[in-house]
Motif scaffolding. Structure first.
Motif, PDB file in Angstrom:
ATOM      1  N   LEU A 190     -40.680  67.815  90.798  1.00  0.00           N
ATOM      2  CA  LEU A 190     -41.796  67.866  89.852  1.00  0.00           C
ATOM      3  C   LEU A 190     -42.949  66.945  90.232  1.00  0.00           C
ATOM      4  CD1 LEU A 190     -40.060  67.945  86.342  1.00  0.00           C
ATOM      5  CD2 LEU A 190     -41.309  69.789  87.448  1.00  0.00           C
ATOM      6  N   ILE A 191     -42.738  66.065  91.202  1.00  0.00           N
ATOM      7  CA  ILE A 191     -43.758  65.067  91.535  1.00  0.00           C
ATOM      8  C   ILE A 191     -45.115  65.696  91.896  1.00  0.00           C
ATOM      9  CG2 ILE A 191     -44.421  63.369  93.287  1.00  0.00           C
ATOM     10  CD1 ILE A 191     -41.615  62.265  93.154  1.00  0.00           C
ATOM     11  N   PRO A 192     -45.193  66.755  92.727  1.00  0.00           N
ATOM     12  CA  PRO A 192     -46.514  67.336  93.018  1.00  0.00           C
ATOM     13  C   PRO A 192     -47.240  67.819  91.766  1.00  0.00           C
ATOM     14  CG  PRO A 192     -44.880  68.132  94.578  1.00  0.00           C
ATOM     15  CD  PRO A 192     -44.124  67.403  93.524  1.00  0.00           C
ATOM     16  N   THR A 193     -46.505  68.454  90.840  1.00  0.00           N
ATOM     17  CA  THR A 193     -47.120  68.937  89.603  1.00  0.00           C
ATOM     18  C   THR A 193     -47.568  67.779  88.731  1.00  0.00           C
ATOM     19  OG1 THR A 193     -45.669  70.871  89.663  1.00  0.00           O
ATOM     20  CG2 THR A 193     -46.785  70.420  87.597  1.00  0.00           C
ATOM     21  N   VAL A 194     -46.751  66.724  88.666  1.00  0.00           N
ATOM     22  CA  VAL A 194     -47.100  65.546  87.857  1.00  0.00           C
ATOM     23  C   VAL A 194     -48.347  64.873  88.419  1.00  0.00           C
ATOM     24  CG1 VAL A 194     -46.326  63.270  87.115  1.00  0.00           C
ATOM     25  CG2 VAL A 194     -44.716  65.180  87.120  1.00  0.00           C
ATOM     26  N   VAL A 195     -48.406  64.730  89.737  1.00  0.00           N
ATOM     27  CA  VAL A 195     -49.580  64.115  90.376  1.00  0.00           C
ATOM     28  C   VAL A 195     -50.827  64.948  90.102  1.00  0.00           C
ATOM     29  CG1 VAL A 195     -50.626  63.523  92.589  1.00  0.00           C
ATOM     30  CG2 VAL A 195     -48.236  62.947  92.149  1.00  0.00           C
ATOM     31  N   LEU A 196     -50.692  66.268  90.208  1.00  0.00           N
ATOM     32  CA  LEU A 196     -51.833  67.152  89.968  1.00  0.00           C
ATOM     33  C   LEU A 196     -52.326  67.027  88.533  1.00  0.00           C
ATOM     34  CD1 LEU A 196     -53.729  69.450  90.756  1.00  0.00           C
ATOM     35  CD2 LEU A 196     -51.912  71.059  90.167  1.00  0.00           C
ATOM     36  N   MET A 197     -51.422  67.109  87.562  1.00  0.00           N
ATOM     37  CA  MET A 197     -51.815  67.033  86.161  1.00  0.00           C
ATOM     38  C   MET A 197     -52.384  65.658  85.816  1.00  0.00           C
ATOM     39  SD  MET A 197     -51.263  70.036  85.187  1.00  0.00           S
ATOM     40  CE  MET A 197     -51.651  69.789  83.458  1.00  0.00           C
ATOM     41  N   GLY A 198     -51.794  64.609  86.404  1.00  0.00           N
ATOM     42  CA  GLY A 198     -52.278  63.257  86.136  1.00  0.00           C
ATOM     43  C   GLY A 198     -53.675  63.019  86.669  1.00  0.00           C
ATOM     44  N   THR A 199     -53.936  63.469  87.885  1.00  0.00           N
ATOM     45  CA  THR A 199     -55.257  63.259  88.483  1.00  0.00           C
ATOM     46  C   THR A 199     -56.321  64.103  87.785  1.00  0.00           C
ATOM     47  OG1 THR A 199     -54.684  64.913  90.178  1.00  0.00           O
ATOM     48  CG2 THR A 199     -54.410  62.599  90.747  1.00  0.00           C
ATOM     49  N   LEU A 200     -55.980  65.326  87.391  1.00  0.00           N
ATOM     50  CA  LEU A 200     -56.957  66.160  86.697  1.00  0.00           C
ATOM     51  C   LEU A 200     -57.268  65.625  85.300  1.00  0.00           C
ATOM     52  CD1 LEU A 200     -55.809  69.788  87.654  1.00  0.00           C
ATOM     53  CD2 LEU A 200     -57.628  68.415  88.660  1.00  0.00           C
ATOM     54  N   SER A 201     -56.360  64.844  84.737  1.00  0.00           N
ATOM     55  CA  SER A 201     -56.576  64.278  83.402  1.00  0.00           C
ATOM     56  C   SER A 201     -57.541  63.100  83.416  1.00  0.00           C
ATOM     57  CB  SER A 201     -55.239  63.833  82.792  1.00  0.00           C
ATOM     58  OG  SER A 201     -54.372  64.921  82.636  1.00  0.00           O
ATOM     59  N   LEU A 202     -57.811  62.546  84.602  1.00  0.00           N
ATOM     60  CA  LEU A 202     -58.699  61.380  84.673  1.00  0.00           C
ATOM     61  C   LEU A 202     -60.100  61.697  84.166  1.00  0.00           C
ATOM     62  CD1 LEU A 202     -57.761  59.837  88.152  1.00  0.00           C
ATOM     63  CD2 LEU A 202     -57.147  58.980  85.886  1.00  0.00           C
ATOM     64  N   GLY A 203     -60.519  62.938  84.353  1.00  0.00           N
ATOM     65  CA  GLY A 203     -61.868  63.312  83.942  1.00  0.00           C
ATOM     66  C   GLY A 203     -62.087  63.271  82.448  1.00  0.00           C
ATOM     67  N   SER A 204     -61.017  63.324  81.663  1.00  0.00           N
ATOM     68  CA  SER A 204     -61.155  63.336  80.201  1.00  0.00           C
ATOM     69  C   SER A 204     -60.802  61.996  79.578  1.00  0.00           C
ATOM     70  CB  SER A 204     -60.255  64.430  79.609  1.00  0.00           C
ATOM     71  OG  SER A 204     -58.902  64.233  79.959  1.00  0.00           O
ATOM     72  N   ILE A 205     -60.853  60.910  80.364  1.00  0.00           N
ATOM     73  CA  ILE A 205     -60.479  59.593  79.860  1.00  0.00           C
ATOM     74  C   ILE A 205     -61.461  59.104  78.791  1.00  0.00           C
ATOM     75  CG2 ILE A 205     -61.808  58.310  81.580  1.00  0.00           C
ATOM     76  CD1 ILE A 205     -58.329  57.364  80.188  1.00  0.00           C
ATOM     77  N   LEU A 206     -62.693  59.621  78.764  1.00  0.00           N
ATOM     78  CA  LEU A 206     -63.668  59.220  77.752  1.00  0.00           C
ATOM     79  C   LEU A 206     -63.718  60.189  76.574  1.00  0.00           C
ATOM     80  CD1 LEU A 206     -66.696  57.906  79.855  1.00  0.00           C
ATOM     81  CD2 LEU A 206     -64.889  56.617  78.752  1.00  0.00           C
ATOM     82  N   ASN A 207     -62.800  61.151  76.540  1.00  0.00           N
ATOM     83  CA  ASN A 207     -62.724  62.085  75.422  1.00  0.00           C
ATOM     84  C   ASN A 207     -61.561  61.689  74.523  1.00  0.00           C
ATOM     85  OD1 ASN A 207     -64.883  63.704  76.309  1.00  0.00           O
ATOM     86  ND2 ASN A 207     -63.547  64.816  77.698  1.00  0.00           N
ATOM     87  N   GLY A 208     -61.890  61.004  73.446  1.00  0.00           N
ATOM     88  CA  GLY A 208     -60.839  60.577  72.524  1.00  0.00           C
ATOM     89  C   GLY A 208     -60.388  61.653  71.571  1.00  0.00           C
ATOM     90  N   GLY A 209     -61.076  62.795  71.545  1.00  0.00           N
ATOM     91  CA  GLY A 209     -60.723  63.886  70.649  1.00  0.00           C
ATOM     92  C   GLY A 209     -61.574  63.888  69.396  1.00  0.00           C
ATOM     93  N   PHE A 210     -62.806  64.403  69.502  1.00  0.00           N
ATOM     94  CA  PHE A 210     -63.728  64.376  68.372  1.00  0.00           C
ATOM     95  C   PHE A 210     -63.186  65.142  67.169  1.00  0.00           C
ATOM     96  CE2 PHE A 210     -67.130  66.442  65.973  1.00  0.00           C
ATOM     97  CZ  PHE A 210     -67.850  65.338  65.540  1.00  0.00           C
ATOM     98  N   ASP A 211     -62.649  66.343  67.392  1.00  0.00           N
ATOM     99  CA  ASP A 211     -62.162  67.164  66.285  1.00  0.00           C
ATOM    100  C   ASP A 211     -61.111  66.431  65.467  1.00  0.00           C
ATOM    101  OD1 ASP A 211     -63.826  69.135  67.105  1.00  0.00           O
ATOM    102  OD2 ASP A 211     -62.300  70.310  68.138  1.00  0.00           O
ATOM    103  N   GLN A 212     -60.162  65.816  66.165  1.00  0.00           N
ATOM    104  CA  GLN A 212     -59.080  65.123  65.466  1.00  0.00           C
ATOM    105  C   GLN A 212     -59.598  63.905  64.706  1.00  0.00           C
ATOM    106  OE1 GLN A 212     -56.431  62.968  67.945  1.00  0.00           O
ATOM    107  NE2 GLN A 212     -54.823  62.806  66.408  1.00  0.00           N
ATOM    108  N   VAL A 213     -60.332  63.043  65.404  1.00  0.00           N
ATOM    109  CA  VAL A 213     -60.793  61.787  64.795  1.00  0.00           C
ATOM    110  C   VAL A 213     -61.744  62.066  63.639  1.00  0.00           C
ATOM    111  CG1 VAL A 213     -61.986  59.606  65.206  1.00  0.00           C
ATOM    112  CG2 VAL A 213     -60.473  60.548  66.959  1.00  0.00           C
ATOM    113  N   PHE A 214     -62.673  62.987  63.826  1.00  0.00           N
ATOM    114  CA  PHE A 214     -63.674  63.273  62.798  1.00  0.00           C
ATOM    115  C   PHE A 214     -63.030  63.803  61.518  1.00  0.00           C
ATOM    116  CE2 PHE A 214     -66.774  66.135  60.769  1.00  0.00           C
ATOM    117  CZ  PHE A 214     -67.791  65.232  60.531  1.00  0.00           C
ATOM    118  N   ASN A 215     -61.984  64.593  61.655  1.00  0.00           N
ATOM    119  CA  ASN A 215     -61.337  65.185  60.481  1.00  0.00           C
ATOM    120  C   ASN A 215     -60.300  64.270  59.840  1.00  0.00           C
ATOM    121  OD1 ASN A 215     -62.196  68.163  60.108  1.00  0.00           O
ATOM    122  ND2 ASN A 215     -61.854  68.026  62.317  1.00  0.00           N
TER     123      ASN A 215
END
Length: 320
Positions: free
Chosen positions: A234-259
């Motif tokens: 699973l390591i290649p998939t985990v590395v891929l998902m982890g690295t692609l998630s870096l781009g959303s590090i500044l998205n705290g989730g507006f829909d959730q927090v606002f509601n």
């Protein structure tokens, strides 16, 4: 004789060029309906993502709605300097990083654990039923889920009713800053982990069963099979998902927090998106809100570019 050979060669080259040209035209004609199918999507992106980018100039102006974009006073980088001096800006940045970081980490770890445990289930019907149940919350809007969470964790909610049965004083989950931040992260993980596990379940199906059979013959138990075969696979998939998630590090989730949030938890729950909404639309400070939004977009663009480079390097992932 030589001229005849040259004529034949030229004829062959000409026919080859005509075949290649006709082949390209044929491919284009076959792809026309595909382009027509995605055309509404391109129009939508152009109208609602590209055209509004003209409003970026508000970040460099003392914007006034009456004077418009091109009539407002140009102030250059003054808005950015003022934003940097604001204590609220540093606070919301800290909250965003903590909330988004917690979500990204747990939404990476918990789906992996769940996928591995579910993969060990032998009963196929039970396995499919559980998988269907846990990923259904992903499709429910935060407008609905926020109301459900208020009924569960509110002062007179289900959790406090159960605590009261044991003689415990009610806890203000929705109004206690430290508890509320954990509630945000926990509810988001609960909503998304089932859907995220689908990717890892798909990756588990690609593992060669012969590896498990060979290890079992050598005397490996369940935990050793998971440790030495499942997790490394699973390591290649985990590395891929982890690295692609870096781009959303500044998205705290507006829909959730606002509601879900309220004024009593601004100190720990206010993120960049909700702060920009309040400053821009509620307090009518358009230039400052545009400045904060532009900074976030630039940083997110850099992080997304870095994440794709890392994904290509460590997981051989490419967009084009």
């Amino acid at each position: 004789m030589q001229r005849e050979k040259e004529t034949i060669v030229l004829g062959q080259e000409k026919s080859q060029i005509e075949k290649e040209t006709n082949g390209k035209r044929g491919k284009l004609s076959l792809q026309v309906h595909y382009w027509l199918m995605v055309l509404p999507g391109f129009v939508w992106i152009f109208l609602f993502s590209v055209v509004p980018m003209v409003g970026i100039i508000m970040a460099f102006e003392d914007f006034s709605p009456s004077r418009g974009w091109f009539g407002s006073e140009w102030v250059g980088l003054e808005n950015f300097e003022y934003l940097w001096r604001l204590s609220d800006a540093r606070r919301v940045l800290k909250n965003t990083l903590i909330i988004a970081g917690g979500k990204l980490f747990l939404n990476l770890v918990i789906p992996i654990v769940f996928a591995i445990l579910l993969n060990e289930v032998v009963n196929l019907r039970f396995k499919k039923a559980v998988q269907t149940i846990v990923y259904l919350p992903h499709f429910i809007s935060w407008v609905i889920l926020a109301n459900i969470m208020s009924n569960i964790f509110g002062y007179q909610g289900v959790v406090n009713a159960v605590l009261g049965m044991f003689g415990t004083e009610p806890v203000v989950f929705m109004g206690e800053p430290d508890i509320f931040r954990q509630l945000l992260i926990g509810t988001d993980v609960w909503k998304e982990f089932g859907y995220g596990a689908v990717i890892y379940l798909a990756a588990l199906t690609s593992i060669d069963p012969n590896l498990y059979e060979a290890a079992s013959i050598d005397g490996a138990g369940r935990w050793k099979l998971i440790r030495y075969i499942t997790l490394p696979s699973l390591i290649p998939t985990v590395v891929l998902m982890g690295t692609l998630s870096l781009g959303s590090i500044l998205n705290g989730g507006f829909d959730q927090v606002f509601n879900m949030y309220n004024a009593s938890v601004y100190s720990t729950a206010d993120i960049i998106d909700t702060w920009v909404y309040r400053i821009g639309l509620v307090n009518v400070q358009y230039s400052l809100a545009s400045c904060a939004g532009l900074l976030k977009s630039v940083v997110s663009l850099v992080l997304i570019s870095v994440s794709y480079l890392l994904a290509h390097k460590f997981a051989d992932y490419r967009i084009f």
